[in-house]
Design a protein around this motif. Structure first.
Motif, mmCIF file in Angstrom:
data_model
loop_
_atom_site.group_PDB
_atom_site.id
_atom_site.type_symbol
_atom_site.label_atom_id
_atom_site.label_comp_id
_atom_site.label_asym_id
_atom_site.label_seq_id
_atom_site.Cartn_x
_atom_site.Cartn_y
_atom_site.Cartn_z
ATOM 1 N N TRP A 1 -10.853 9.365 31.774
ATOM 2 C CA TRP A 1 -11.643 8.313 32.398
ATOM 3 C C TRP A 1 -12.665 7.799 31.397
ATOM 4 N N ASP A 2 -12.511 6.563 30.970
ATOM 5 C CA ASP A 2 -13.539 5.911 30.167
ATOM 6 C C ASP A 2 -14.554 5.342 31.150
ATOM 7 N N TRP A 3 -15.564 6.131 31.469
ATOM 8 C CA TRP A 3 -16.489 5.760 32.535
ATOM 9 C C TRP A 3 -17.300 4.521 32.200
ATOM 10 N N SER A 4 -17.391 4.163 30.892
ATOM 11 C CA SER A 4 -18.157 2.969 30.542
ATOM 12 C C SER A 4 -17.523 1.701 31.110
ATOM 13 N N ARG A 5 -16.222 1.721 31.347
ATOM 14 C CA ARG A 5 -15.559 0.554 31.934
ATOM 15 C C ARG A 5 -16.039 0.302 33.359
ATOM 16 N N ASP A 6 -16.449 1.355 34.041
ATOM 17 C CA ASP A 6 -17.013 1.198 35.378
ATOM 18 C C ASP A 6 -18.528 1.026 35.335
ATOM 19 N N ALA A 7 -19.185 1.781 34.462
ATOM 20 C CA ALA A 7 -20.645 1.707 34.402
ATOM 21 C C ALA A 7 -21.127 0.320 34.010
ATOM 22 N N ASP A 8 -20.428 -0.325 33.078
ATOM 23 C CA ASP A 8 -20.844 -1.651 32.618
ATOM 24 C C ASP A 8 -20.667 -2.722 33.691
ATOM 25 N N ASN A 9 -19.793 -2.486 34.630
ATOM 26 C CA ASN A 9 -19.536 -3.445 35.712
ATOM 27 C C ASN A 9 -20.519 -3.177 36.855
ATOM 28 N N ARG A 10 -21.739 -3.598 36.676
ATOM 29 C CA ARG A 10 -22.825 -3.188 37.568
ATOM 30 C C ARG A 10 -22.686 -3.749 38.978
ATOM 31 N N ALA A 11 -21.874 -4.783 39.136
ATOM 32 C CA ALA A 11 -21.717 -5.375 40.463
ATOM 33 C C ALA A 11 -20.842 -4.529 41.384
ATOM 34 N N VAL A 12 -20.128 -3.574 40.818
ATOM 35 C CA VAL A 12 -19.192 -2.758 41.595
ATOM 36 C C VAL A 12 -19.698 -1.321 41.651
ATOM 37 N N PRO A 13 -19.859 -0.746 42.846
ATOM 38 C CA PRO A 13 -20.297 0.656 42.951
ATOM 39 C C PRO A 13 -19.337 1.598 42.228
#
Length: 276
Positions: A124-136
């Motif tokens: 899991w490259d968590w930065s792909r989710d963390a950078d997308n701040r609009a999505v929980p």
């Protein structure tokens, strides 16, 4: 001083080669006999995602292989047990990263060799989710109930057991509850939390407050390290710990230093596929 690039290249050849030991010393650098590919979870085909999940479930059903260790009740739990038994010897030390990488390699080999998984090992490259701040963070594909590992813990479904000795590093507020959906919803594990031996569900508590540790800018700070010592220290720094951040985002038992592998072994949840 040994450069970070040289060290990581050497480790890659040790870890990804068919065997787990390095090649015999030679006068010039050799080449890896086999490079095994890691892929971010959402970059896998649906077939490989399902194959990976089924391989993990397979390990959870297989009996343990080492009769000298009575605590693990499955092949899957043998990997968690190894982490619990050696936690105090493999954290905050120089060999922290290589040791965990090796454990992860053995786990990946078991998925392939014992349970027939054919695809790339996922991370899991968590930065792909963390950078997308609009999505929980809880809406990450990682936590999908069908092609992922199930979602957040459900409040009120888990009660933390007493810790009579007080040496299991339990933080009650992180244990939100049992995961409420997905392929591991009804799975029971028998090690943990901490050093305790209890039968319990896989517990999560996804926590948005750790998002900042997983931003691409923070990952880049780590990758910009010039030496292994800098790299080792920066991942565990107190104010913005990228290592602890991965544990904190998932929460629950993942935030326990001893038994975190109950959740971590489902998927390699480190940016760029590193194992912790």
């Amino acid at each position: 001083m040994l450069s970070l690039r040289t060290l990581l290249t050497s480790l890659a050849c040790v870890v990804f080669a068919t065997g787990v030991a390095a090649a015999p010393p030679s006068e010039k650098a050799g080449t890896c006999s086999e490079l095994r590919l890691f892929k971010e979870w959402r970059d896998l085909s649906k077939e490989n995602q399902q194959g990976y999940i089924q391989a993990v479930l397979c390990l959870m059903k297989l009996p343990p292989q080492d009769p000298s260790r009575p605590d693990p009740k499955s092949r899957f739990e043998e990997f968690q047990a190894t982490h619990i038994y050696l936690t105090d010897r493999v954290h905050s030390v120089g060999h922290f990263l290589p040791w965990h990488r090796h454990l992860g390699t053995l786990y990946a080999n078991a998925l392939r060799d014992e349970c027939g998984y054919k695809g790339p090992i996922a991370f899991w490259d968590w930065s792909r989710d963390a950078d997308n701040r609009a999505v929980p963070l809880k809406n990450s594909p990682i936590f999908d109930p069908v092609n992922g590992f199930g979602g957040d813990g459900v409040p009120g479904t888990y009660t933390l057991p007493p810790d009579p000795v007080g040496d299991s590093a339990l933080f009650p507020w992180t244990f939100k509850g049992c995961i409420g959906d997905g392929p591991f919803k009804d799975i029971k594990v028998h090690l943990g939390p901490g050093k305790l031996l209890t039968e319990h569900c896989i517990v999560r508590g996804i926590d948005e407050s750790w998002r900042r540790t997983a931003f691409t800018t923070n990952v880049q700070r780590v990758l910009d390290s010039k030496t292994y010592e800098d790299f080792r220290l920066i991942i565990d720094e107190f104010m913005n710990p990228i290592h602890g951040g991965g544990h904190g985002i998932v929460g629950g038992e993942m935030l326990n230093i001893y038994s975190a592998a109950a959740g971590a072994s489902l998927l390699d949840i480190r940016p760029q596929g590193s194992v912790s």
